[in-house]
Design a protein around this motif. Structure first.
Motif, PDB file in Angstrom:
ATOM      1  N   VAL A  97       9.350 -10.304  -3.769  1.00 60.80           N
ATOM      2  CA  VAL A  97      10.466 -10.995  -3.136  1.00 60.80           C
ATOM      3  C   VAL A  97       9.989 -12.394  -2.753  1.00 60.80           C
ATOM      4  O   VAL A  97       8.943 -12.546  -2.117  1.00 60.80           O
ATOM      5  N   ALA A  98      10.743 -13.396  -3.139  1.00 54.89           N
ATOM      6  CA  ALA A  98      10.473 -14.765  -2.702  1.00 54.89           C
ATOM      7  C   ALA A  98      11.263 -15.011  -1.428  1.00 54.89           C
ATOM      8  O   ALA A  98      12.475 -14.822  -1.403  1.00 54.89           O
ATOM      9  N   GLU A 140       6.048  -1.705   0.481  1.00 57.82           N
ATOM     10  CA  GLU A 140       5.011  -1.970  -0.521  1.00 57.82           C
ATOM     11  C   GLU A 140       5.347  -3.176  -1.391  1.00 57.82           C
ATOM     12  O   GLU A 140       4.614  -3.480  -2.335  1.00 57.82           O
ATOM     13  N   VAL A 141       6.436  -3.860  -1.083  1.00 56.63           N
ATOM     14  CA  VAL A 141       6.844  -4.996  -1.897  1.00 56.63           C
ATOM     15  C   VAL A 141       5.863  -6.150  -1.711  1.00 56.63           C
ATOM     16  O   VAL A 141       5.251  -6.309  -0.655  1.00 56.63           O
ATOM     17  N   ASN A 142       5.693  -6.934  -2.760  1.00 56.70           N
ATOM     18  CA  ASN A 142       4.883  -8.146  -2.682  1.00 56.70           C
ATOM     19  C   ASN A 142       5.768  -9.304  -2.253  1.00 56.70           C
ATOM     20  O   ASN A 142       6.993  -9.264  -2.416  1.00 56.70           O
ATOM     21  N   LEU A 143       5.137 -10.347  -1.745  1.00 55.52           N
ATOM     22  CA  LEU A 143       5.882 -11.505  -1.246  1.00 55.52           C
ATOM     23  C   LEU A 143       5.341 -12.799  -1.828  1.00 55.52           C
ATOM     24  O   LEU A 143       4.157 -12.922  -2.118  1.00 55.52           O
ATOM     25  N   VAL A 144       6.238 -13.747  -1.965  1.00 58.06           N
ATOM     26  CA  VAL A 144       5.882 -15.134  -2.234  1.00 58.06           C
ATOM     27  C   VAL A 144       6.610 -15.942  -1.173  1.00 58.06           C
ATOM     28  O   VAL A 144       7.831 -15.813  -1.016  1.00 58.06           O
ATOM     29  N   GLY A 145       5.869 -16.728  -0.418  1.00 59.23           N
ATOM     30  CA  GLY A 145       6.476 -17.568   0.606  1.00 59.23           C
ATOM     31  C   GLY A 145       6.755 -18.954   0.064  1.00 59.23           C
ATOM     32  O   GLY A 145       5.886 -19.553  -0.581  1.00 59.23           O
ATOM     33  N   VAL A 146       7.943 -19.455   0.309  1.00 55.33           N
ATOM     34  CA  VAL A 146       8.302 -20.816  -0.087  1.00 55.33           C
ATOM     35  C   VAL A 146       8.802 -21.513   1.176  1.00 55.33           C
ATOM     36  O   VAL A 146       9.886 -21.189   1.677  1.00 55.33           O
TER      37      VAL A 146
END
Length: 195
Positions: free
Chosen positions: A87-88, A151-157
């Motif tokens: 998820v971004a 357990e979801v991965n993240l991308v921070g913007v």
């Protein structure tokens, strides 16, 4: 304690404090918060013109209940935990808190449109709060406050500054960055909690 909705009257506050104790004045809603014995509540009517009396309700964090309401616990029990999905989160950033980094760091990437910093950070807190709702695994609360997809991965913007402000162009630059990096990070969902 009770909340008394009435016309605020500084001249009558001495009398109010004789039968109870004014804890707060709330001009925003024309009210007092008063600590008073239940048996003395009727005496208030003789001092001020009361519109409404409210019990002082108490609130708590609700993430443990919110999961049940949206049935995240059922989805998680069936194996839908967000594993292998990214998820971004376009917001004020993401601070690498324990719920997102233990037992492994699930913040896979970070792009700072505002200050051009390379390492994940959040100088406001809103983005980390949102990321926790999405992906917190409750490592920091002994399993109690878990996010929707633990357990979801993240991308921070980071598109918003330390005051939580940004521009349409920053949002669009952030979205373009997400589009350009979708395959690299397996981004399947974008979250924008802004208004």
């Amino acid at each position: 304690q009770i909340i008394v909705e009435c016309k605020l009257n500084p001249e009558k506050e001495v009398l109010l404090n004789k039968i109870g104790k004014i804890i707060h004045r709330l001009p925003i809603i024309n009210s007092y918060v008063i600590e008073i014995n239940k048996k003395d509540i009727n005496e208030l009517h003789g001092i001020i013109e009361i519109e409404t009396l409210y019990n002082n309700a108490h609130f708590t964090v609700q993430m443990d209940k919110a999961r049940k309401i949206v049935k995240a616990d059922i989805a998680n029990d069936k194996g839908y935990t967000g594993k292998d999905v990214t998820v971004a989160v376009l917001d004020t950033g993401i601070h690498p808190v324990e719920d997102l980094t233990t037992p492994r760091n699930r913040i896979l990437g970070f792009k700072d449109i505002v200050n051009n910093r390379r390492e994940p950070y959040d100088d406001n807190g809103h983005g980390t709060h949102v990321a926790g709702i999405i992906a917190g695994n409750a490592a920091n609360s002994e399993g109690r406050y878990m996010g929707i997809a633990p357990e979801v991965n993240l991308v921070g913007v980071k598109i918003l500054d330390k005051d939580g402000r940004g521009s349409a162009s920053d949002v669009l630059i952030g979205l373009q960055w997400v589009m350009d990096n979708t395959e690299r990070f397996n981004i399947r969902i974008v979250n924008l909690s802004i208004g």
